[in-house]
Scaffold this motif. Structure first.
Motif, PDB file in Angstrom:
ATOM      1  N   SER A  25      41.900  39.685  35.658  1.00 31.50           N
ATOM      2  CA  SER A  25      43.262  40.227  35.728  1.00 31.50           C
ATOM      3  C   SER A  25      44.293  39.161  36.092  1.00 31.50           C
ATOM      4  O   SER A  25      45.491  39.421  36.047  1.00 31.50           O
ATOM      5  N   PRO A  49      48.974  42.353  37.942  1.00 29.75           N
ATOM      6  CA  PRO A  49      48.251  43.204  36.998  1.00 29.75           C
ATOM      7  C   PRO A  49      48.333  44.691  37.346  1.00 29.75           C
ATOM      8  O   PRO A  49      47.422  45.264  37.940  1.00 29.75           O
ATOM      9  N   ILE A  72      49.798  46.032  29.968  1.00 27.46           N
ATOM     10  CA  ILE A  72      48.642  46.548  30.692  1.00 27.46           C
ATOM     11  C   ILE A  72      48.707  48.070  30.676  1.00 27.46           C
ATOM     12  O   ILE A  72      49.704  48.660  31.096  1.00 27.46           O
ATOM     13  N   ALA A  75      44.682  49.633  34.961  1.00 24.89           N
ATOM     14  CA  ALA A  75      44.476  48.614  35.998  1.00 24.89           C
ATOM     15  C   ALA A  75      43.877  49.296  37.240  1.00 24.89           C
ATOM     16  O   ALA A  75      44.592  49.761  38.110  1.00 24.89           O
ATOM     17  N   ARG A  77      41.330  48.197  40.069  1.00 23.48           N
ATOM     18  CA  ARG A  77      40.601  47.051  40.615  1.00 23.48           C
ATOM     19  C   ARG A  77      39.111  47.374  40.768  1.00 23.48           C
ATOM     20  O   ARG A  77      38.750  48.387  41.338  1.00 23.48           O
ATOM     21  N   PHE A  81      40.245  46.985  33.391  1.00 25.30           N
ATOM     22  CA  PHE A  81      41.498  46.257  33.172  1.00 25.30           C
ATOM     23  C   PHE A  81      41.724  46.133  31.693  1.00 25.30           C
ATOM     24  O   PHE A  81      40.858  45.784  30.942  1.00 25.30           O
TER      25      PHE A  81
END
Length: 81
Positions: A25, A49, A72, A75, A77, A81
């Protein structure tokens, strides 16, 4: 005129998901790993990101060069992504 493309890929990596996510990312590092994209940079005011952030990838294949603007759309984490 070229038409927009969408892509998706899946691979297995023996590393913690959060660490892998942090690497991929960070779009400013794309040029280190891609055989085609030699540089990426954030556009607009968002430089992280998150969904809706945009960046440009600067690409080359032999003498041919082009820029692609990406947005994007996912997203999460450590997940996607």
């Amino acid at each position: 005129m070229p038409t927009p493309k969408r892509g998706q890929a899946t691979i297995e990596i023996a590393a913690p998901p959060a660490r892998v996510y942090d690497l991929i990312s960070d779009i400013t590092r794309m040029g280190e790993w891609s055989p085609e994209c030699y540089r990426c940079e954030w556009v607009d005011v968002t430089h992280e990101p998150v969904v809706g952030a945009r960046f440009q990838g600067h690409n080359r294949m032999g003498p041919i060069r082009w820029t692609t603007t990406c947005e994007i759309v996912t997203a999460e984490r450590g997940r996607e992504f």
